[in-house]
Design a protein around this motif. Structure first.
Motif, PDB file in Angstrom:
ATOM      1  N   UNK A 349       1.149  -0.928  -0.008  1.00 13.31           N
ATOM      2  CA  UNK A 349       0.270   0.368   0.098  1.00 13.31           C
ATOM      3  C   UNK A 349       0.481   1.332  -0.214  1.00 13.31           C
ATOM      4  N   UNK A 350       2.152   1.166   1.016  1.00 13.04           N
ATOM      5  CA  UNK A 350       2.594   2.318   0.631  1.00 13.04           C
ATOM      6  C   UNK A 350       3.775   2.472  -0.299  1.00 13.04           C
ATOM      7  N   UNK A 351       4.127   1.683  -1.038  1.00 12.48           N
ATOM      8  CA  UNK A 351       4.616   2.048  -2.362  1.00 12.48           C
ATOM      9  C   UNK A 351       3.701   1.766  -3.283  1.00 12.48           C
ATOM     10  N   UNK A 352       2.277   1.745  -2.868  1.00 13.78           N
ATOM     11  CA  UNK A 352       1.382   2.587  -4.693  1.00 13.78           C
ATOM     12  C   UNK A 352       1.802   3.585  -4.775  1.00 13.78           C
ATOM     13  N   UNK A 353       0.898   4.237  -3.216  1.00 18.76           N
ATOM     14  CA  UNK A 353       0.677   5.851  -2.483  1.00 18.76           C
ATOM     15  C   UNK A 353       1.852   6.525  -2.929  1.00 18.76           C
ATOM     16  N   UNK A 354       3.209   5.418  -2.988  1.00 19.18           N
ATOM     17  CA  UNK A 354       4.229   6.897  -3.573  1.00 19.18           C
ATOM     18  C   UNK A 354       4.247   6.684  -5.097  1.00 19.18           C
ATOM     19  N   UNK A 355       4.375   5.943  -4.944  1.00 19.58           N
ATOM     20  CA  UNK A 355       4.815   5.539  -6.998  1.00 19.58           C
ATOM     21  C   UNK A 355       3.180   6.387  -7.886  1.00 19.58           C
ATOM     22  N   UNK A 356       1.762   6.074  -7.472  1.00 16.93           N
ATOM     23  CA  UNK A 356       1.081   7.184  -7.952  1.00 16.93           C
ATOM     24  C   UNK A 356       1.156   8.856  -7.758  1.00 16.93           C
ATOM     25  N   UNK A 357       1.676   9.395  -6.069  1.00 17.50           N
ATOM     26  CA  UNK A 357       2.047  10.717  -6.046  1.00 17.50           C
ATOM     27  C   UNK A 357       2.948  11.032  -7.220  1.00 17.50           C
ATOM     28  N   UNK A 358       4.006  10.653  -8.029  1.00 19.77           N
ATOM     29  CA  UNK A 358       4.797  10.811  -8.454  1.00 19.77           C
ATOM     30  C   UNK A 358       4.287  10.213 -10.267  1.00 19.77           C
ATOM     31  N   UNK A 359       2.485  10.377 -10.337  1.00 19.75           N
ATOM     32  CA  UNK A 359       2.550  10.172 -11.229  1.00 19.75           C
ATOM     33  C   UNK A 359       2.311   8.559 -12.113  1.00 19.75           C
ATOM     34  N   UNK A 360       2.989   8.022 -12.181  1.00 17.72           N
ATOM     35  CA  UNK A 360       3.222   6.783 -12.115  1.00 17.72           C
ATOM     36  C   UNK A 360       1.639   5.555 -11.806  1.00 17.72           C
ATOM     37  N   UNK A 361       1.233   4.544 -12.607  1.00 16.08           N
ATOM     38  CA  UNK A 361       0.732   3.830 -12.202  1.00 16.08           C
ATOM     39  C   UNK A 361       1.052   2.267 -11.917  1.00 16.08           C
ATOM     40  N   UNK A 362       0.280   2.114 -10.742  1.00 19.08           N
ATOM     41  CA  UNK A 362       0.763   0.866 -10.307  1.00 19.08           C
ATOM     42  C   UNK A 362      -0.328  -0.913 -10.320  1.00 19.08           C
ATOM     43  N   UNK A 363       0.156  -1.470 -10.382  1.00 22.65           N
ATOM     44  CA  UNK A 363      -0.238  -2.881 -11.264  1.00 22.65           C
ATOM     45  C   UNK A 363      -0.349  -3.626  -9.889  1.00 22.65           C
ATOM     46  N   UNK A 364      -1.374  -4.255  -9.423  1.00 27.39           N
ATOM     47  CA  UNK A 364      -1.058  -5.129  -8.193  1.00 27.39           C
ATOM     48  C   UNK A 364      -2.044  -6.178  -8.684  1.00 27.39           C
ATOM     49  N   UNK A 365      -2.504  -6.339  -9.408  1.00 27.39           N
ATOM     50  CA  UNK A 365      -3.184  -7.883  -9.686  1.00 27.39           C
ATOM     51  C   UNK A 365      -2.546  -9.355  -9.259  1.00 27.39           C
ATOM     52  N   UNK A 366      -1.626  -9.456  -9.305  1.00 27.15           N
ATOM     53  CA  UNK A 366      -1.205 -10.270  -9.138  1.00 27.15           C
ATOM     54  C   UNK A 366      -0.452 -10.580  -8.125  1.00 27.15           C
ATOM     55  N   UNK A 367      -1.125 -11.254  -7.007  1.00 25.10           N
ATOM     56  CA  UNK A 367      -1.099 -12.198  -5.893  1.00 25.10           C
ATOM     57  C   UNK A 367      -0.758 -13.444  -5.638  1.00 25.10           C
ATOM     58  N   UNK A 368      -0.518 -13.793  -4.857  1.00 22.81           N
ATOM     59  CA  UNK A 368       0.730 -14.750  -4.750  1.00 22.81           C
ATOM     60  C   UNK A 368       0.512 -15.749  -3.222  1.00 22.81           C
ATOM     61  N   UNK A 369       0.763 -16.839  -2.639  1.00 20.48           N
ATOM     62  CA  UNK A 369       0.997 -16.799  -1.625  1.00 20.48           C
ATOM     63  C   UNK A 369       2.031 -17.052  -1.348  1.00 20.48           C
ATOM     64  N   UNK A 370       2.745 -16.357  -0.003  1.00 24.71           N
ATOM     65  CA  UNK A 370       4.316 -16.728   0.172  1.00 24.71           C
ATOM     66  C   UNK A 370       4.631 -17.248   1.855  1.00 24.71           C
ATOM     67  N   UNK A 371       5.309 -18.081   1.959  1.00 26.05           N
ATOM     68  CA  UNK A 371       5.230 -18.651   3.419  1.00 26.05           C
ATOM     69  C   UNK A 371       6.646 -17.498   3.693  1.00 26.05           C
ATOM     70  N   UNK A 372       7.568 -17.132   2.918  1.00 27.69           N
ATOM     71  CA  UNK A 372       8.227 -15.808   3.579  1.00 27.69           C
ATOM     72  C   UNK A 372       8.292 -14.760   3.709  1.00 27.69           C
TER      73      UNK A 372
END
Length: 465
Positions: A349-372
């Protein structure tokens, strides 16, 4: 004559009687003004002599020639020239030819030497006019003493040198008629000089500062033609008003002559041209065409204007400026590069806010499980760093956290059947023998117990009997 009186303060010819003055007018040249007024240059004497020469062939042909002579003398006087030999020689009238006396004739009177015109009357006739009661054959100016002297002894006359006596009647009318003709001729010459040198000319009216319509009307009413020359810029004269005229106001010219007017174009100003989208060199050339100059050049990133081209300028297009004024421009540096950064292992979420404030588009459609990687944190990103331009896309792979699976119950099952079921759920299966192992091959217990939720890939230990 008037010029002589202006220079000396006196008349050139004076006498005790009008007839004597008239005699001098006809038989004597006007004396040089310098004889009575010191400091008069010789070329001024020559001008007076030329203008008053008794022989009309020696005088200026018309008023324009006399005006030309006056201009030359005026220029010499204005320049402070005290003596100009060439000018004096040009203006000095030629002396009238004096015929040599014939053999046995009376000698030429001394006062006739240097005359600019041959004698018209005999001196004896004019003496008779000056003194009608006297002896016409006496010398001019002879008084009683002269007559008395004539009564004394005289030398024998020389008949060969004396002319034949003229009839008295002829002498009575010839003198007055010739005098009258001379006066008429002088009047005619004066009238002609006045007409050709002054009266036939008109004074150019003063129309400076007037509007075009007013100036044209006044000049046409004065009898002049009007022509308009190219306008000029003026700081002091309103637009479309008269700046100058040719001939100048006050000059005297012939009626019907053309007066050329120069109208004001107003204060010299030029509109600022549009410079957007031009290179710096092209903008400088466009400004030079309207006599303006390129001022400060400031660079700025632009998402719309290509690098090296003008974004905007000040003053803006259409603003009226005086010649030499400067125009500042802002030139594009191209698109601003934006730093992406490394967001792996950080809150998505923090990464998305920062990048969008710069004018970049953020794609978070890819999610996956990760044990680490904890849930909601970035597992991976594309690009992994570097820079992008506004509007470009950064892809984030966000963790869903560990993939938890409910452990099934496999007690009392054969070891192979239990292993298959657990491995199918993604678990790793290990076995150990219980104390007092009987060799039956059945599951006696399991760890973790049935019903627990543990990450897929976790190890389940089976105890066999």
């Amino acid at each position: 004559m008037m010029l002589y009186e202006l220079l000396t303060g006196s008349k050139p010819h004076e006498g005790d009687t009008p007839i004597q003055a008239a005699y001098k007018h006809v038989h004597e040249d006007v004396p040089a003004p310098s004889l009575r007024a010191s400091g008069v240059p010789s070329y001024v004497d020559a001008l007076v002599a030329r203008a008053t020469a008794r022989d009309r062939s020696q005088r200026p042909a018309d008023a324009s020639v006399l005006l030309h002579h006056l201009h030359r003398v005026s220029q010499a006087l204005s320049s402070g020239v005290s003596d100009d030999e060439d000018l004096t020689q040009d203006l000095t009238p030629l002396l009238a030819a004096i015929p040599a006396p014939a053999a046995g004739s009376a000698p030429v009177e001394e006062h006739r030497v240097g005359d600019t015109s041959p004698e018209v009357w005999e001196p004896e006739e004019l003496a008779g006019l000056a003194d009608p009661d006297g002896d016409p054959s006496a010398e001019p100016g002879a008084g009683p003493s002269t007559a008395a002297a004539a009564a004394g002894p005289t030398r024998p006359a020389r008949p060969a040198s004396r002319p034949a006596p003229r009839p008295a009647g002829r002498r009575r009318w010839r003198g007055p008629v010739v005098l009258l003709l001379a006066l008429l001729l002088a009047s005619g010459v004066g009238l002609g000089a006045w007409w050709f040198g002054w009266a036939r000319y008109e004074t150019v009216p003063t129309v400076l500062g007037q509007s075009r319509a007013s100036a044209v009307q006044e000049l046409e009413e004065a009898g002049f033609e009007v022509d308009l020359a190219d306008g000029v810029y003026s700081e002091s004269v309103d637009k479309f008003h008269v700046v100058s005229s040719t001939p100048a106001p006050g000059e005297r010219v012939l009626p019907g002559e053309t007066v050329t007017l120069v109208l004001s174009l107003g204060v010299e100003k030029y509109p600022v041209p549009g410079l957007e989208g031009l290179t710096t060199d092209a903008a400088r050339a466009a400004l030079a065409e309207v006599q303006l100059e390129l001022g400060r050049v400031k660079e700025k990133f632009s998402e719309k204007v290509e690098s090296g081209l003008v974004i905007r300028h000040d003053p803006a297009e259409g603003k009226q400026l005086r010649p030499g004024s400067v125009v500042d421009v802002v030139v594009s540096k191209g698109r601003r590069p934006l730093n992406v950064g490394d967001w792996v292992g950080k809150d998505a979420d923090r990464a998305q806010q920062t990048l969008e404030r710069k004018g970049l588009v953020v794609d978070r459609s890819q999610e996956q499980y990760d044990n680490t990687v904890p849930e909601g944190f970035v597992i991976a990103q594309n690009p992994q760093g570097g820079t992008l331009f506004r509007g470009e896309t950064v892809t984030l792979v966000v963790s869903l956290g560990p993939d938890l699976v409910t452990v099934p119950s496999v007690r009392a099952q054969g070891v192979e059947s239990a292993r298959q079921e657990l491995e199918a759920l993604g678990f790793v299966v290990e076995t150990r023998e219980a104390s007092g192992y009987l060799g039956l091959g059945y599951v006696f217990s399991q760890d973790p117990s049935a019903g627990e939720r543990i990450p897929r890939g976790s190890t389940i230990t089976l105890t066999l009997i």
